[in-house]
Write a protein that holds these residues in place. Sequence first.
Motif, PDB file in Angstrom:
ATOM      1  N   THR A  75       0.835  -1.209   0.000  1.00 36.71           N
ATOM      2  CA  THR A  75       0.000   0.000   0.000  1.00 36.71           C
ATOM      3  C   THR A  75       0.865   1.251   0.000  1.00 36.71           C
ATOM      4  OG1 THR A  75      -1.764  -1.159   1.202  1.00 36.71           O
ATOM      5  CG2 THR A  75      -1.819   1.244   1.210  1.00 36.71           C
ATOM      6  N   ALA A  76       1.870   1.275   0.885  1.00 32.93           N
ATOM      7  CA  ALA A  76       2.738   2.446   0.984  1.00 32.93           C
ATOM      8  C   ALA A  76       3.512   2.678  -0.300  1.00 32.93           C
ATOM      9  CB  ALA A  76       3.698   2.285   2.160  1.00 32.93           C
ATOM     10  N   GLN A  77       4.104   1.622  -0.847  1.00 33.69           N
ATOM     11  CA  GLN A  77       4.912   1.790  -2.057  1.00 33.69           C
ATOM     12  C   GLN A  77       4.045   2.107  -3.278  1.00 33.69           C
ATOM     13  OE1 GLN A  77       8.104   2.167  -1.738  1.00 33.69           O
ATOM     14  NE2 GLN A  77       7.925   1.652   0.437  1.00 33.69           N
ATOM     15  N   LEU A  78       2.833   1.563  -3.333  1.00 34.66           N
ATOM     16  CA  LEU A  78       1.893   1.923  -4.383  1.00 34.66           C
ATOM     17  C   LEU A  78       1.516   3.396  -4.268  1.00 34.66           C
ATOM     18  CD1 LEU A  78      -0.031   1.162  -6.723  1.00 34.66           C
ATOM     19  CD2 LEU A  78      -1.709   0.468  -4.979  1.00 34.66           C
ATOM     20  N   ALA A  79       1.291   3.851  -3.034  1.00 31.61           N
ATOM     21  CA  ALA A  79       0.941   5.259  -2.811  1.00 31.61           C
ATOM     22  C   ALA A  79       2.084   6.185  -3.218  1.00 31.61           C
ATOM     23  CB  ALA A  79       0.572   5.478  -1.347  1.00 31.61           C
ATOM     24  N   PHE A  80       3.307   5.837  -2.822  1.00 35.09           N
ATOM     25  CA  PHE A  80       4.464   6.640  -3.218  1.00 35.09           C
ATOM     26  C   PHE A  80       4.548   6.739  -4.745  1.00 35.09           C
ATOM     27  CE2 PHE A  80       6.666   5.618   0.985  1.00 35.09           C
ATOM     28  CZ  PHE A  80       6.680   6.938   1.420  1.00 35.09           C
ATOM     29  N   ALA A  81       4.368   5.605  -5.419  1.00 35.51           N
ATOM     30  CA  ALA A  81       4.497   5.580  -6.881  1.00 35.51           C
ATOM     31  C   ALA A  81       3.392   6.380  -7.552  1.00 35.51           C
ATOM     32  CB  ALA A  81       4.490   4.134  -7.365  1.00 35.51           C
ATOM     33  N   LEU A  82       2.150   6.186  -7.114  1.00 38.51           N
ATOM     34  CA  LEU A  82       1.036   6.914  -7.721  1.00 38.51           C
ATOM     35  C   LEU A  82       1.141   8.411  -7.491  1.00 38.51           C
ATOM     36  CD1 LEU A  82      -1.971   4.554  -6.836  1.00 38.51           C
ATOM     37  CD2 LEU A  82      -1.105   5.032  -9.134  1.00 38.51           C
ATOM     38  N   SER A  83       1.690   8.807  -6.336  1.00 32.47           N
ATOM     39  CA  SER A  83       1.747  10.235  -5.990  1.00 32.47           C
ATOM     40  C   SER A  83       2.745  11.008  -6.846  1.00 32.47           C
ATOM     41  CB  SER A  83       2.078  10.412  -4.505  1.00 32.47           C
ATOM     42  OG  SER A  83       3.398   9.994  -4.216  1.00 32.47           O
ATOM     43  N   GLN A  84       3.548  10.289  -7.644  1.00 34.35           N
ATOM     44  CA  GLN A  84       4.444  10.994  -8.558  1.00 34.35           C
ATOM     45  C   GLN A  84       3.663  11.755  -9.629  1.00 34.35           C
ATOM     46  OE1 GLN A  84       7.894  11.101  -8.160  1.00 34.35           O
ATOM     47  NE2 GLN A  84       7.361  10.071  -6.245  1.00 34.35           N
ATOM     48  N   THR A  85       2.483  11.247  -9.976  1.00 31.30           N
ATOM     49  CA  THR A  85       1.686  11.880 -11.031  1.00 31.30           C
ATOM     50  C   THR A  85       0.230  12.110 -10.632  1.00 31.30           C
ATOM     51  OG1 THR A  85       1.323   9.669 -11.980  1.00 31.30           O
ATOM     52  CG2 THR A  85       3.106  10.985 -12.925  1.00 31.30           C
ATOM     53  N   HIS A  86      -0.156  11.706  -9.416  1.00 36.27           N
ATOM     54  CA  HIS A  86      -1.539  11.845  -8.979  1.00 36.27           C
ATOM     55  C   HIS A  86      -1.593  12.372  -7.546  1.00 36.27           C
ATOM     56  CE1 HIS A  86      -2.888   9.398 -12.419  1.00 36.27           C
ATOM     57  NE2 HIS A  86      -1.921   8.549 -12.121  1.00 36.27           N
ATOM     58  N   GLU A  87      -2.761  12.876  -7.174  1.00 38.68           N
ATOM     59  CA  GLU A  87      -3.035  13.214  -5.776  1.00 38.68           C
ATOM     60  C   GLU A  87      -3.559  11.960  -5.082  1.00 38.68           C
ATOM     61  OE1 GLU A  87      -2.442  16.155  -4.320  1.00 38.68           O
ATOM     62  OE2 GLU A  87      -1.656  16.959  -6.197  1.00 38.68           O
ATOM     63  N   VAL A  88      -2.906  11.556  -3.996  1.00 33.57           N
ATOM     64  CA  VAL A  88      -3.200  10.266  -3.366  1.00 33.57           C
ATOM     65  C   VAL A  88      -3.439  10.450  -1.868  1.00 33.57           C
ATOM     66  CG1 VAL A  88      -2.370   7.920  -2.941  1.00 33.57           C
ATOM     67  CG2 VAL A  88      -1.753   9.090  -5.071  1.00 33.57           C
ATOM     68  N   GLY A  89      -4.455   9.776  -1.346  1.00 32.66           N
ATOM     69  CA  GLY A  89      -4.699   9.696   0.084  1.00 32.66           C
ATOM     70  C   GLY A  89      -4.709   8.248   0.512  1.00 32.66           C
ATOM     71  N   SER A 126       1.586  15.805  -2.538  1.00 29.78           N
ATOM     72  CA  SER A 126       0.546  15.052  -3.254  1.00 29.78           C
ATOM     73  C   SER A 126       0.156  13.747  -2.573  1.00 29.78           C
ATOM     74  CB  SER A 126       1.019  14.756  -4.685  1.00 29.78           C
ATOM     75  OG  SER A 126       2.235  14.036  -4.666  1.00 29.78           O
ATOM     76  N   LEU A 127       0.597  13.551  -1.331  1.00 24.74           N
ATOM     77  CA  LEU A 127       0.338  12.284  -0.635  1.00 24.74           C
ATOM     78  C   LEU A 127      -0.015  12.548   0.819  1.00 24.74           C
ATOM     79  CD1 LEU A 127       0.321   9.197  -0.483  1.00 24.74           C
ATOM     80  CD2 LEU A 127       2.807   9.263  -0.211  1.00 24.74           C
ATOM     81  N   SER A 128      -1.201  12.102   1.229  1.00 26.82           N
ATOM     82  CA  SER A 128      -1.663  12.303   2.602  1.00 26.82           C
ATOM     83  C   SER A 128      -2.073  10.973   3.219  1.00 26.82           C
ATOM     84  CB  SER A 128      -2.826  13.297   2.648  1.00 26.82           C
ATOM     85  OG  SER A 128      -3.862  12.915   1.758  1.00 26.82           O
ATOM     86  N   LEU A 129      -2.054  10.932   4.551  1.00 30.73           N
ATOM     87  CA  LEU A 129      -2.290   9.680   5.283  1.00 30.73           C
ATOM     88  C   LEU A 129      -3.104   9.944   6.533  1.00 30.73           C
ATOM     89  CD1 LEU A 129      -1.647   6.658   6.057  1.00 30.73           C
ATOM     90  CD2 LEU A 129       0.464   7.520   7.100  1.00 30.73           C
ATOM     91  N   MET A 130      -4.034   9.018   6.819  1.00 27.37           N
ATOM     92  CA  MET A 130      -4.775   9.053   8.080  1.00 27.37           C
ATOM     93  C   MET A 130      -4.675   7.685   8.739  1.00 27.37           C
ATOM     94  SD  MET A 130      -6.323  11.289   9.826  1.00 27.37           S
ATOM     95  CE  MET A 130      -7.126  11.277  11.427  1.00 27.37           C
ATOM     96  N   SER A 131      -4.259   7.666  10.009  1.00 27.88           N
ATOM     97  CA  SER A 131      -4.063   6.417  10.738  1.00 27.88           C
ATOM     98  C   SER A 131      -4.276   6.654  12.217  1.00 27.88           C
ATOM     99  CB  SER A 131      -2.638   5.882  10.487  1.00 27.88           C
ATOM    100  OG  SER A 131      -2.362   4.777  11.337  1.00 27.88           O
ATOM    101  N   ILE A 132      -4.783   5.651  12.899  1.00 25.59           N
ATOM    102  CA  ILE A 132      -4.911   5.751  14.341  1.00 25.59           C
ATOM    103  C   ILE A 132      -3.540   5.792  15.012  1.00 25.59           C
ATOM    104  CG2 ILE A 132      -4.990   3.279  14.852  1.00 25.59           C
ATOM    105  CD1 ILE A 132      -7.158   3.919  16.923  1.00 25.59           C
ATOM    106  N   GLY A 133      -2.494   5.390  14.262  1.00 27.60           N
ATOM    107  CA  GLY A 133      -1.145   5.457  14.807  1.00 27.60           C
ATOM    108  C   GLY A 133      -0.732   6.853  15.209  1.00 27.60           C
ATOM    109  N   PHE A 134      -1.331   7.886  14.593  1.00 27.42           N
ATOM    110  CA  PHE A 134      -1.016   9.266  14.943  1.00 27.42           C
ATOM    111  C   PHE A 134      -1.648   9.680  16.273  1.00 27.42           C
ATOM    112  CE2 PHE A 134      -1.043   9.661  10.142  1.00 27.42           C
ATOM    113  CZ  PHE A 134       0.339   9.624  10.033  1.00 27.42           C
TER     114      PHE A 134
END
Length: 308
Positions: A75-89, A126-134
Motif C-alpha cells: 500500500t505504501a509503495q503503491l501510494a508513493f508511486a502513484l503520488s508521482q503523477t496523482h493526488e493520493v490519500g 501530493s500524498l496524505s495519510l490518516m491512521s490511528i497510529g497518529f
Amino acid sequence: MSNIPADANEHCPGPESAGAGKAAGCEGCPNQQICSTQASGPDPDLPLITQRLDQTHHKLLILSGKGGVGKSTFTAQLAFALSQTHEVGVVDIDVCGPSLPKIMGVEREDVHRSSNGWTPVFVSDSLSLMSIGFMLPDEDAAVIWRGPKKNGIIKQFLRDVDWPPLDFMLFDTPPGTSDEHLSVVQLLRDSGISGAVILTTPQEVALQDVRKEIDFCRKARVPIMGVVENMSGFVCPGCRHESAIFPPTTGGAQALCDELGIPLLGRIPLDPLVGRACDFGESFADSAPTSPAAVALAEIVKRIESLV
C-alpha cells in the motif's frame, strides 16, 4: 456467472443482501450484529461520507485473507508511486496494527483539527495519510478495541477528515474478512469502490486464505481489480539468480487467477532493500529504481492506472 470457490461458506447470504444478519447461516457469526444493523436501514452518516468524498475519484481496497503477505508495504509503495503523477490519500484501517506512519516516514506527526474536521498528515504535497497510529500516546501502545469502536474510528476517517481532492484513495486493511472490511464496504456503498487489489504470496497456505477474500469480495459486491503475487522468488543482487523462497506448490497466484477468472496484475520478488525503505520511511521506487522489485512494482502501477 459467479465462480465461487468450492470451500466458500455457502450459508452466508452476503453483507449486502436483505437477509444479512438474519438468515439461519448468520447464527453465531461474529459479524452478525454489524450485518443486521446495516440491513435494518441506511446509515444516516452515509450521505455525509459521500459528500466528504465527492472529489475522490478512485477508491481502492488493498486486501488479503492472509497476514504477513505485505499489504501495508505494498500500500505504501503503491501510494508513493502513484503520488508521482496523482493526488493520493491513504486510509490505514488496520486499527490494531497501524504500521503505515512508520513505513511512510511520518510516525512522529500529529493530526490537527480545523473548522473543517481532522487534517490528514501530509507525507508530501501530493500524498496524505490518516491512521490511528497518529493518535496513540506512544508507538508501543496497544489498541485493544472491540468491533463497534473499530468501526467508529473508520467512520470518522471517512466522515470527519478534511481530505483534499484526490485521484486515488487507498485503504490498507488487516488480514481476514471481519469488522474493518465490512465497515469500509458498507460506508463506501454510496460513494463507490473502484476495486480491490488482492495480495498473496506463492505458497498454498496463503492462497487458501486469499480464496476466502475473493469470496468476500463477490458476496459484498466489491469489484476485484486483480491479484498481486508478492515475495515471488528472491533475486540475488550479486549474481541475479532467482530462488523460490516460497515454492508455488499448487501453481501460485497464476493458477489461482486462471481458475477463478481474475487478472494477475504482476509478481514482486523479495528484495532486502524493500525492508530497508520501509524502516526509513522511503519510496522504494526512488531509492532503488533499477531493482527487479521496483521494475515489477512500476508495471503493476501502470496496470492499475489502466484499469480505473
